[in-house]
Design a protein around this motif. Sequence first.
Motif, mmCIF file in Angstrom:
data_model
loop_
_atom_site.group_PDB
_atom_site.id
_atom_site.type_symbol
_atom_site.label_atom_id
_atom_site.label_comp_id
_atom_site.label_asym_id
_atom_site.label_seq_id
_atom_site.Cartn_x
_atom_site.Cartn_y
_atom_site.Cartn_z
ATOM 1 N N TYR A 1 -7.129 -1.102 -7.316
ATOM 2 C CA TYR A 1 -7.838 -2.007 -6.428
ATOM 3 C C TYR A 1 -8.450 -2.955 -7.524
ATOM 4 O O TYR A 1 -9.017 -2.399 -8.609
ATOM 5 C CB TYR A 1 -9.043 -1.395 -5.893
ATOM 6 C CG TYR A 1 -8.407 -0.746 -4.772
ATOM 7 C CD1 TYR A 1 -8.312 -1.226 -3.503
ATOM 8 C CD2 TYR A 1 -8.332 0.999 -4.712
ATOM 9 C CE1 TYR A 1 -7.866 -0.536 -2.295
ATOM 10 C CE2 TYR A 1 -7.974 1.418 -3.431
ATOM 11 C CZ TYR A 1 -7.538 0.908 -2.501
ATOM 12 O OH TYR A 1 -7.146 1.713 -1.311
ATOM 13 N N TYR A 28 -12.035 -9.429 7.653
ATOM 14 C CA TYR A 28 -12.661 -8.968 8.774
ATOM 15 C C TYR A 28 -13.489 -10.185 9.370
ATOM 16 O O TYR A 28 -13.507 -10.224 10.609
ATOM 17 C CB TYR A 28 -13.665 -7.799 8.494
ATOM 18 C CG TYR A 28 -13.124 -6.682 7.751
ATOM 19 C CD1 TYR A 28 -11.716 -6.379 7.886
ATOM 20 C CD2 TYR A 28 -13.764 -5.732 7.050
ATOM 21 C CE1 TYR A 28 -10.967 -5.073 7.563
ATOM 22 C CE2 TYR A 28 -13.289 -4.315 6.650
ATOM 23 C CZ TYR A 28 -11.738 -4.247 6.691
ATOM 24 O OH TYR A 28 -11.141 -3.071 6.142
ATOM 25 N N SER A 77 0.852 -1.201 -0.076
ATOM 26 C CA SER A 77 -0.134 0.219 0.003
ATOM 27 C C SER A 77 0.861 1.055 -0.072
ATOM 28 O O SER A 77 1.750 1.662 0.678
ATOM 29 C CB SER A 77 -0.784 -0.032 1.153
ATOM 30 O OG SER A 77 -1.621 1.043 1.252
ATOM 31 N N ARG A 80 -0.710 4.179 0.191
ATOM 32 C CA ARG A 80 -1.265 5.087 0.994
ATOM 33 C C ARG A 80 -0.920 5.673 2.364
ATOM 34 O O ARG A 80 -0.306 4.592 2.915
ATOM 35 C CB ARG A 80 -2.827 4.814 0.746
ATOM 36 C CG ARG A 80 -3.498 4.813 -0.498
ATOM 37 C CD ARG A 80 -4.787 4.203 -0.615
ATOM 38 N NE ARG A 80 -5.226 4.398 -1.964
ATOM 39 C CZ ARG A 80 -4.837 3.561 -2.758
ATOM 40 N NH1 ARG A 80 -4.223 2.674 -2.831
ATOM 41 N NH2 ARG A 80 -5.554 3.859 -4.156
HETATM 42 N N1 LIG Z 1 -9.310 -6.152 15.346
HETATM 43 C C1 LIG Z 1 -9.603 -5.004 14.794
HETATM 44 O O1 LIG Z 1 -10.441 -4.224 15.435
HETATM 45 C C2 LIG Z 1 -9.158 -4.544 13.506
HETATM 46 C C3 LIG Z 1 -9.516 -3.196 13.011
HETATM 47 C C4 LIG Z 1 -9.019 -2.816 11.660
HETATM 48 C C5 LIG Z 1 -8.340 -3.764 11.024
HETATM 49 N N2 LIG Z 1 -8.072 -5.258 11.433
HETATM 50 C C6 LIG Z 1 -7.214 -5.857 10.833
HETATM 51 O O2 LIG Z 1 -6.193 -5.316 9.861
HETATM 52 C C7 LIG Z 1 -6.167 -6.026 8.498
HETATM 53 C C8 LIG Z 1 -5.895 -4.680 7.624
HETATM 54 O O3 LIG Z 1 -7.301 -3.989 7.686
HETATM 55 P P1 LIG Z 1 -7.553 -3.159 6.366
HETATM 56 O O4 LIG Z 1 -8.885 -2.340 7.067
HETATM 57 O O5 LIG Z 1 -6.513 -2.238 6.051
HETATM 58 O O6 LIG Z 1 -8.068 -4.130 5.349
HETATM 59 P P2 LIG Z 1 -8.253 -3.751 3.862
HETATM 60 O O7 LIG Z 1 -9.041 -2.441 3.656
HETATM 61 O O8 LIG Z 1 -8.910 -4.857 3.408
HETATM 62 O O9 LIG Z 1 -7.027 -3.608 3.234
HETATM 63 C C9 LIG Z 1 -6.067 -4.432 3.435
HETATM 64 C C10 LIG Z 1 -4.725 -4.148 2.481
HETATM 65 O O10 LIG Z 1 -5.039 -4.925 1.098
HETATM 66 C C11 LIG Z 1 -4.999 -3.905 0.278
HETATM 67 N N3 LIG Z 1 -6.480 -4.104 -0.656
HETATM 68 C C12 LIG Z 1 -7.664 -3.884 -0.126
HETATM 69 N N4 LIG Z 1 -8.613 -4.310 -1.150
HETATM 70 C C13 LIG Z 1 -8.074 -4.304 -2.164
HETATM 71 C C14 LIG Z 1 -8.429 -4.724 -3.604
HETATM 72 N N5 LIG Z 1 -9.570 -4.906 -3.873
HETATM 73 N N6 LIG Z 1 -7.397 -4.662 -4.473
HETATM 74 C C15 LIG Z 1 -5.915 -4.500 -4.165
HETATM 75 N N7 LIG Z 1 -5.484 -4.182 -2.936
HETATM 76 C C16 LIG Z 1 -6.484 -4.256 -1.928
HETATM 77 C C17 LIG Z 1 -5.201 -2.332 0.870
HETATM 78 O O11 LIG Z 1 -4.673 -1.534 0.204
HETATM 79 P P3 LIG Z 1 -4.820 0.065 0.653
HETATM 80 O O12 LIG Z 1 -4.279 0.464 1.954
HETATM 81 O O13 LIG Z 1 -4.228 0.957 -0.549
HETATM 82 O O14 LIG Z 1 -6.337 0.277 0.675
HETATM 83 C C18 LIG Z 1 -4.216 -2.765 2.155
HETATM 84 O O15 LIG Z 1 -3.067 -2.952 1.663
HETATM 85 C C19 LIG Z 1 -7.225 -6.824 8.427
HETATM 86 O O16 LIG Z 1 -6.740 -8.066 8.434
HETATM 87 C C20 LIG Z 1 -8.237 -6.407 9.421
HETATM 88 O O17 LIG Z 1 -9.204 -7.675 9.929
HETATM 89 C C21 LIG Z 1 -8.550 -5.300 12.784
#
Ligand SMILES: NC(=O)c1ccc[n+]([C@@H]2O[C@H](COP(=O)([O-])OP(=O)(O)OC[C@H]3O[C@@H](n4cnc5c(N)ncnc54)[C@H](OP(=O)(O)O)[C@@H]3O)[C@@H](O)[C@H]2O)c1
Length: 251
Positions: free
Chosen positions: A175, A191, A99, A101
């Motif tokens: 994406y 998630y 990422s 970003r």
């Molecule tokens: N326990 C909790 O309360 C908590 C809270 C938040 C997150 N988390 C965990 O932390 C992890 C990351 O969370 P997140 O919110 O960052 O997840 P996310 O939005 O799914 O993003 C994860 C990574 O994948 C990339 N990505 C997402 N969708 C994509 C797509 N369609 N095509 C290409 N790349 C894509 C994102 O890039 P970009 O950065 O460029 O979007 C990021 O690098 C997850 O496993 C989540 O379960 C846990």
Amino acid sequence: MDERTTYDLLLVGWLVLAGAVFVALMRTTAPYGRFARPGWGPVLSARLGWLLMESPAVVMVVLLFALGRHRSAADWTFLVVWNVHYGYRTFIYSQRLRSSRSMPMVVVASGMFFNVVNGYLQGRYLFALGPSRGAEWLTGPAFLAGLGLFLGGLCVHVQADSRLRSFRRPGERHYDLPRGGLFNYVSCPNYLGEMVEWAGWALLTWSPAGVAFAVWTAANLLPRALACHRWYRSTFPDYPPRRRAVFPGIL
Ligand SMILES: NC(=O)c1ccc[n+]([C@@H]2O[C@H](COP(=O)([O-])OP(=O)(O)OC[C@H]3O[C@@H](n4cnc5c(N)ncnc54)[C@H](OP(=O)(O)O)[C@@H]3O)[C@@H](O)[C@H]2O)c1
């Protein structure tokens, strides 16, 4: 007031705060990743942000284990299980991110605050304030069922993290429309896995602190999964109509 009373009050306040956070996140999506937008103050790289944000979870629980009174095989197991997740999230996931970003410092600070308080609640209950669990706990039904859920959830979210990473080569920032595995059923299997994992932790530790963490995880991730699902639907006209946000066939 003794520490146990303070602890109990903190736990109740923490659960109330989870409810407030859920309501707030249903109205405003946290501004990182695909929802990053200007107006949230200074930023840093997502890699550094994740590393800083998650480190207190490792430090707090290891420290409270070191300072605690309980030292059975069950306590060592809790410590290992916790750090399997947080070792991955803090040191592996953060550094493998594809990422470019940036992440607002206010998001990083909120995450650090969460991990300090949550780490205290988990570590202090398990290793000092809660009941001391002997080695026999490790063969009981709550532990075994909880561990099964925890490991199942861990596999789901690690696989989903890895599949998302595979959509980009280093430096890319587009994406894709995800397909394959649980992505065929839900927009956010990462998630889903995370929520199952912490429900498993609540069961395997059989602790109010574990329940509070499972509630917080859902309060954080359900609104984000719904926002992410809406984003996919509005971004990809051919988005599979039967795919749900986070729970296959349900939501
Ligand atoms: N326990 C909790 O309360 C908590 C809270 C938040 C997150 N988390 C965990 O932390 C992890 C990351 O969370 P997140 O919110 O960052 O997840 P996310 O939005 O799914 O993003 C994860 C990574 O994948 C990339 N990505 C997402 N969708 C994509 C797509 N369609 N095509 C290409 N790349 C894509 C994102 O890039 P970009 O950065 O460029 O979007 C990021 O690098 C997850 O496993 C989540 O379960 C846990």
